[in-house]
Motif scaffolding. Structure first.
Motif, short mmCIF file in Angstrom:
data_model
loop_
_atom_site.label_atom_id
_atom_site.label_comp_id
_atom_site.label_asym_id
_atom_site.label_seq_id
_atom_site.Cartn_x
_atom_site.Cartn_y
_atom_site.Cartn_z
N GLY A 236 0.82 -1.19 0.00
CA GLY A 236 0.00 0.00 0.00
C GLY A 236 0.86 1.25 0.00
N ARG A 237 0.20 2.40 -0.06
CA ARG A 237 0.92 3.68 -0.06
C ARG A 237 0.96 4.30 1.33
NH1 ARG A 237 -2.23 4.22 -4.78
NH2 ARG A 237 -3.61 5.71 -3.75
N SER A 238 0.48 3.58 2.33
CA SER A 238 0.56 4.06 3.71
C SER A 238 0.84 2.88 4.61
CB SER A 238 -0.72 4.78 4.13
OG SER A 238 -1.79 3.85 4.22
N GLY A 239 1.29 3.17 5.84
CA GLY A 239 1.55 2.14 6.82
C GLY A 239 0.72 2.40 8.06
N VAL A 240 1.38 2.77 9.15
CA VAL A 240 0.67 3.12 10.38
C VAL A 240 -0.25 4.29 10.10
CG1 VAL A 240 0.92 3.80 12.78
CG2 VAL A 240 2.61 2.27 11.74
N HIS A 241 -1.50 4.22 10.58
CA HIS A 241 -2.47 5.25 10.22
C HIS A 241 -3.56 5.35 11.29
CE1 HIS A 241 -4.13 1.43 8.74
NE2 HIS A 241 -5.34 1.98 8.90
N ILE A 242 -4.49 6.26 11.07
CA ILE A 242 -5.72 6.37 11.84
C ILE A 242 -6.88 6.31 10.85
CG2 ILE A 242 -4.71 7.66 13.76
CD1 ILE A 242 -5.74 10.23 12.46
N ASP A 243 -8.10 6.17 11.36
CA ASP A 243 -9.26 6.05 10.48
C ASP A 243 -10.17 7.28 10.57
OD1 ASP A 243 -8.44 3.47 9.78
OD2 ASP A 243 -9.64 2.54 11.38
N PRO A 244 -10.82 7.64 9.45
CA PRO A 244 -11.73 8.78 9.44
C PRO A 244 -13.12 8.38 9.93
CG PRO A 244 -11.58 7.88 7.24
CD PRO A 244 -10.66 7.05 8.10
N ALA A 245 -13.23 8.09 11.23
CA ALA A 245 -14.49 7.58 11.75
C ALA A 245 -14.60 7.86 13.24
CB ALA A 245 -14.60 6.07 11.49
N PHE A 246 -15.79 7.61 13.80
CA PHE A 246 -16.03 7.70 15.23
C PHE A 246 -15.56 6.43 15.93
CE2 PHE A 246 -19.12 6.64 18.66
CZ PHE A 246 -18.79 7.65 19.56
N TYR A 247 -15.70 5.29 15.23
CA TYR A 247 -15.27 4.01 15.76
C TYR A 247 -15.00 3.08 14.59
CZ TYR A 247 -14.75 1.27 20.04
OH TYR A 247 -14.22 0.58 21.12
N SER A 248 -14.08 2.12 14.79
CA SER A 248 -13.67 1.23 13.71
C SER A 248 -13.87 -0.23 14.09
CB SER A 248 -12.19 1.45 13.37
OG SER A 248 -11.95 2.75 12.90
N GLY A 249 -13.97 -1.08 13.08
CA GLY A 249 -14.08 -2.51 13.31
C GLY A 249 -13.51 -3.31 12.16
N ILE A 250 -12.99 -4.49 12.47
CA ILE A 250 -12.49 -5.42 11.46
C ILE A 250 -12.99 -6.82 11.83
CG2 ILE A 250 -10.46 -6.46 10.38
CD1 ILE A 250 -8.90 -3.94 11.14
N LEU A 251 -13.65 -7.46 10.88
CA LEU A 251 -14.11 -8.84 11.05
C LEU A 251 -13.24 -9.73 10.17
CD1 LEU A 251 -16.13 -10.97 12.09
CD2 LEU A 251 -17.59 -10.38 10.14
N TYR A 252 -12.55 -10.69 10.80
CA TYR A 252 -11.67 -11.59 10.06
C TYR A 252 -12.48 -12.74 9.46
CZ TYR A 252 -7.98 -9.31 12.83
OH TYR A 252 -7.14 -8.41 13.43
N LEU A 253 -12.30 -12.95 8.15
CA LEU A 253 -13.03 -14.00 7.45
C LEU A 253 -12.12 -15.02 6.78
CD1 LEU A 253 -15.95 -11.90 5.90
CD2 LEU A 253 -16.06 -13.48 7.84
N SER A 254 -10.82 -14.97 7.06
CA SER A 254 -9.90 -16.00 6.57
C SER A 254 -10.10 -17.28 7.39
CB SER A 254 -8.45 -15.54 6.70
OG SER A 254 -8.21 -14.41 5.89
N LEU A 255 -9.98 -18.42 6.73
CA LEU A 255 -10.15 -19.70 7.42
C LEU A 255 -9.03 -19.94 8.43
CD1 LEU A 255 -11.21 -22.01 4.46
CD2 LEU A 255 -12.69 -21.04 6.24
N PRO A 256 -9.29 -20.74 9.47
CA PRO A 256 -8.29 -20.96 10.51
C PRO A 256 -6.94 -21.41 9.99
CG PRO A 256 -10.41 -21.84 11.21
CD PRO A 256 -10.57 -21.41 9.78
#
Length: 208
Positions: free
Chosen positions: A82-102
């Motif tokens: 990507g073109r960025s590394g460590v960052h912040i998000d433009p939001a009030f709150y963030s979430g990530i749901l992992y969907l890769s298999l075990p």
């Protein structure tokens, strides 16, 4: 006060169906618009009742943040940059749901301390921003996040939340963070996540 980080395992009742739907989305590389590695779906993956569930978990009403990739999925394969590394998000709150298999899961989501300033997040308190040596929040973001985003030596990793199938992490978007290592050579074996960017809502919290 909002929790800085929450980890919820076994979030979806049928994660395999969600994963199948996520993989069936279109990931047209010509539509890429952002600094992230990998490719993002052109359409969102709707999770019924998501806003209400997250609102109850953080005890604050939230809804989709406009102008973000809320609800979209992202596939990142080994070697994607990507073109960025460590960052912040433009939001009030963030979430990530992992969907890769075990059997494919590696890495996760990383959180960092900025070595030069000692900060682990963008302060919300104007006094803390002044104490850090900045006139306002925009000056801090420009000098810390935008300036040093790709300079790994400027940051110290403080925590890794490991990727786990059907694990949801919810966190303050002002924490300095980055995705963990990408992996896999095909969408089915790669890093597959569902992205969430919430805005604060005016409605009351509904308990699902």
């Amino acid at each position: 006060m909002l929790p800085s980080l929450l980890i919820i395992d076994d979030f979806l009742s049928d994660p395999l169906a969600a994963r199948k739907a996520a993989l069936a989305l279109d990931y047209d590389p010509s539509r890429k618009n952002g600094n992230y590695p990998g490719h993002i779906s052109t359409m969102p993956l709707d999770i019924q009742g998501l806003d209400d569930r997250v609102s109850a978990m953080i005890n604050a009403p939230v809804e989709q943040a406009p102008g973000t990739s809320h609800g979209h999925c992202r596939i990142t394969l080994k070697g994607d940059k990507g073109r960025s590394g460590v960052h912040i998000d433009p939001a009030f709150y963030s979430g990530i749901l992992y969907l890769s298999l075990p059997e494919h899961c590696k890495g996760g989501t990383e959180f960092f301390r900025h070595k030069r300033t000692g900060l682990e997040r963008v302060p919300s308190d104007p006094l803390a921003i002044t104490k850090a040596g900045y006139a306002d929040i925009n000056a801090l973001i420009e000098d810390v996040v935008n300036r040093d985003t790709l300079h790994k030596a400027k940051w110290k990793r403080t925590m890794l939340v490991p990727m786990r199938f059907n694990r949801l992490i919810l966190f303050s978007p002002w924490l300095f963070h980055n995705s963990g290592a990408a992996f896999g050579t095909s969408p089915e074996a790669g890093r597959l996540v569902h992205l969430m960017f919430f805005a604060k809502s005016q409605r009351s919290v509904t308990r699902p």
